[in-house]
Motif scaffolding. Structure first.
Motif, mmCIF file in Angstrom:
data_model
loop_
_atom_site.group_PDB
_atom_site.id
_atom_site.type_symbol
_atom_site.label_atom_id
_atom_site.label_comp_id
_atom_site.label_asym_id
_atom_site.label_seq_id
_atom_site.Cartn_x
_atom_site.Cartn_y
_atom_site.Cartn_z
ATOM 1 N N PRO A 26 0.810 -1.221 0.000
ATOM 2 C CA PRO A 26 0.000 0.000 0.000
ATOM 3 C C PRO A 26 0.842 1.270 0.000
ATOM 4 C CG PRO A 26 0.074 -0.937 2.194
ATOM 5 C CD PRO A 26 0.831 -1.894 1.305
ATOM 6 N N ALA A 27 0.224 2.335 -0.490
ATOM 7 C CA ALA A 27 0.825 3.668 -0.393
ATOM 8 C C ALA A 27 0.102 4.378 0.741
ATOM 9 C CB ALA A 27 0.635 4.417 -1.708
ATOM 10 N N LEU A 28 0.784 4.568 1.863
ATOM 11 C CA LEU A 28 0.145 5.214 3.017
ATOM 12 C C LEU A 28 0.371 6.717 2.938
ATOM 13 C CD1 LEU A 28 1.272 2.712 5.816
ATOM 14 C CD2 LEU A 28 -0.958 2.820 4.697
ATOM 15 N N ALA A 29 -0.710 7.481 2.873
ATOM 16 C CA ALA A 29 -0.596 8.945 2.785
ATOM 17 C C ALA A 29 0.089 9.479 4.038
ATOM 18 C CB ALA A 29 -1.994 9.555 2.643
ATOM 19 N N ASN A 30 0.722 10.653 3.889
ATOM 20 C CA ASN A 30 1.511 11.193 5.011
ATOM 21 C C ASN A 30 0.694 11.299 6.309
ATOM 22 O OD1 ASN A 30 -0.048 13.437 4.314
ATOM 23 N ND2 ASN A 30 1.683 14.583 3.439
ATOM 24 N N TYR A 31 -0.543 11.790 6.203
ATOM 25 C CA TYR A 31 -1.341 11.945 7.428
ATOM 26 C C TYR A 31 -1.778 10.591 7.990
ATOM 27 C CZ TYR A 31 -5.252 11.505 4.151
ATOM 28 O OH TYR A 31 -6.104 11.065 3.189
ATOM 29 N N GLU A 194 11.289 13.059 10.080
ATOM 30 C CA GLU A 194 10.171 12.574 9.259
ATOM 31 C C GLU A 194 8.954 12.208 10.113
ATOM 32 O OE1 GLU A 194 13.222 11.449 9.218
ATOM 33 O OE2 GLU A 194 14.040 11.592 7.197
ATOM 34 N N GLU A 195 9.214 11.576 11.264
ATOM 35 C CA GLU A 195 8.067 11.191 12.114
ATOM 36 C C GLU A 195 7.295 12.427 12.565
ATOM 37 O OE1 GLU A 195 8.362 8.375 15.239
ATOM 38 O OE2 GLU A 195 9.758 7.089 14.146
ATOM 39 N N ALA A 196 8.033 13.478 12.915
ATOM 40 C CA ALA A 196 7.375 14.719 13.351
ATOM 41 C C ALA A 196 6.556 15.300 12.207
ATOM 42 C CB ALA A 196 8.431 15.719 13.826
ATOM 43 N N PHE A 197 7.105 15.213 10.985
ATOM 44 C CA PHE A 197 6.374 15.714 9.810
ATOM 45 C C PHE A 197 5.060 14.954 9.638
ATOM 46 C CE2 PHE A 197 5.219 15.273 5.376
ATOM 47 C CZ PHE A 197 5.241 16.588 4.915
ATOM 48 N N TYR A 198 5.114 13.630 9.706
ATOM 49 C CA TYR A 198 3.905 12.835 9.499
ATOM 50 C C TYR A 198 2.862 13.118 10.593
ATOM 51 C CZ TYR A 198 6.494 10.052 6.026
ATOM 52 O OH TYR A 198 7.203 9.642 4.929
ATOM 53 N N ARG A 199 3.324 13.283 11.807
ATOM 54 C CA ARG A 199 2.373 13.600 12.894
ATOM 55 C C ARG A 199 1.732 14.970 12.664
ATOM 56 N NH1 ARG A 199 3.624 10.839 18.119
ATOM 57 N NH2 ARG A 199 5.307 9.397 17.694
ATOM 58 N N ALA A 201 1.230 16.381 9.798
ATOM 59 C CA ALA A 201 0.261 16.233 8.698
ATOM 60 C C ALA A 201 -1.051 15.673 9.247
ATOM 61 C CB ALA A 201 0.840 15.313 7.623
ATOM 62 N N PHE A 202 -0.950 14.699 10.131
ATOM 63 C CA PHE A 202 -2.166 14.120 10.721
ATOM 64 C C PHE A 202 -2.936 15.173 11.507
ATOM 65 C CE2 PHE A 202 -4.333 11.845 14.222
ATOM 66 C CZ PHE A 202 -5.194 11.063 13.454
ATOM 67 N N ASP A 203 -2.214 15.985 12.285
ATOM 68 C CA ASP A 203 -2.887 17.027 13.078
ATOM 69 C C ASP A 203 -3.604 18.029 12.177
ATOM 70 O OD1 ASP A 203 -2.267 15.994 15.525
ATOM 71 O OD2 ASP A 203 -0.411 17.138 15.751
ATOM 72 N N LEU A 204 -2.953 18.388 11.052
ATOM 73 C CA LEU A 204 -3.595 19.327 10.123
ATOM 74 C C LEU A 204 -4.908 18.752 9.585
ATOM 75 C CD1 LEU A 204 -0.552 20.608 8.030
ATOM 76 C CD2 LEU A 204 -2.112 22.022 9.375
ATOM 77 N N VAL A 205 -4.871 17.484 9.163
ATOM 78 C CA VAL A 205 -6.075 16.871 8.586
ATOM 79 C C VAL A 205 -7.148 16.706 9.657
ATOM 80 C CG1 VAL A 205 -6.985 14.753 7.548
ATOM 81 C CG2 VAL A 205 -4.863 15.755 6.694
ATOM 82 N N ARG A 206 -6.714 16.352 10.855
ATOM 83 C CA ARG A 206 -7.681 16.173 11.943
ATOM 84 C C ARG A 206 -8.392 17.486 12.274
ATOM 85 N NH1 ARG A 206 -5.761 13.086 17.272
ATOM 86 N NH2 ARG A 206 -4.084 14.601 17.136
#
Ligand code: SF4
Length: 322
Positions: A26-31, A194-199, A201-206
């Motif tokens: 799978p391709a997991l989106a950043n968020y 990178e982990e901080a970036f992905y987190r 991104a999740f916060d932005l979408v949330r």
């Protein structure tokens, strides 16, 4: 599909029970990656551990998300017959012992919408495929938006991060990460975080509300929803054509008891019909109406063919409109 308790078909016709349909990377989106990393306790712990290991290896690790390596994607695309069977293509997020997905809550669009059987045959399949396309549109839009919000270079976003399967180099073939300079150029000031970036991104979408989401996804989203609603309406109110004909593109596997397993490309699955029913199919010639065929069957055999049965044959594309 996986082999049933009493298989009708040769073993090769079924999925490998140890891989199931999870021979897919799978391709997991950043968020989505961020969501996995945040939920790294309990049920989500194993998925978080696995995605963290991929981030550490830097293979397919991009601001757009954690993506399949180019070599694996190339193999996947060139080996459709191996889907559900090849051990070498098994998903890195599948827990082989439990037969369970470790990233279930954040799985990508294909994984969330793919089924090997559909209640309403080709119509059901068309609905789920459209839902997949809708979700892909949402994933791409949101991951692109989060990259911009988090300061990834616009030219780099426009160039795309997907694996390039038409020009693999030795690193791709050997499953090695990109060169340091390429990796740093891709990540900019987020390299090493990178982990901080992905987190983030999740916060932005949330934090998105509906109106902001709709402004981001725009007219393409509206059109995708229109198409989804149309396919859903077909499921809710299916229409049986007045005349039907046996699908000439059907592939049939004859079983020892005279029954047949039909495979239709449109429905993407197999349908098992008893011998007596197989004989009925040829009465549908595209000239007689369904009512005329039903009357003929009743006169010849005493069997009443119901419209719901005809509808099932039509939805599984055993019979089609002439
Ligand atoms: S992400 Fe989960 S559902 Fe998708 S292929 Fe992997 S194990 Fe299967």
């Amino acid at each position: 599909m996986c082999p049933p308790a009493e298989p009708d078909l040769p073993p090769d016709a079924y999925f490998n029970p140890s891989t199931k349909c999870c021979t897919f990377f799978p391709a997991l989106a950043n968020y989505s990656v961020g969501g996995l990393l945040i939920a790294d306790t309990g049920e989500g712990a194993e998925g978080a551990r696995r995605v963290r290991a991929r981030i550490a290896a830097r293979i397919g690790v991009t601001p757009a998300g954690v993506l399949p390596p180019a070599r694996v994607l190339l193999l996947q695309r060139a080996s459709r017959q191996a889907f559900g069977r090849a051990e070498s293509l098994v998903c890195p997020y599948l827990d082989r012992e439990r037969g369970a997905c470790t990233v279930w809550a954040h799985r990508e669009a294909e994984c969330a919408t793919w089924f090997c059987k559909h209640n309403q045959g080709a119509d059901g399949r068309a609905f789920w495929k459209q839902l997949r396309d809708y979700l892909v549109l949402v994933h791409v839009t949101l991951s692109t938006w989060t990259m911009r919000e988090l300061g990834i270079d616009a030219e780099r976003i426009a160039a795309g991060f997907g694996p390039r399967i038409d020009s693999l180099d030795a690193r791709d073939l050997d499953d090695r990460p990109p060169r340091d300079d390429e990796y740093l150029a891709m990540w900019g000031h987020w390299a090493g975080r990178e982990e901080a970036f992905y987190r983030a991104a999740f916060d932005l979408v949330r934090g998105l509300d509906r109106s902001r989401f709709e402004a981001l996804v725009g007219i393409d989203h509206t059109i995708a929803l229109d198409r989804l609603q149309r396919r859903h309406a077909t499921l809710r109110s299916p229409r049986l054509p007045d005349r039907l004909v046996r699908n000439p593109a059907l592939r049939a596997h004859v079983l020892p008891d005279g029954s047949r397993v039909f495979a239709s490309e449109d429905a993407g699955e197999t349908t098992h019909l008893r011998r007596e029913l197989v004989r009925l199919l040829d009465l549908f010639d595209g000239q007689l109406t369904n009512d005329e065929v039903k009357a003929k069957v009743l006169a010849q055999t005493g069997v009443r063919v119901g419209d719901s049965f005809l509808l099932a044959l039509y939805q599984h594309r055993i019979l089609i409109a002439p």
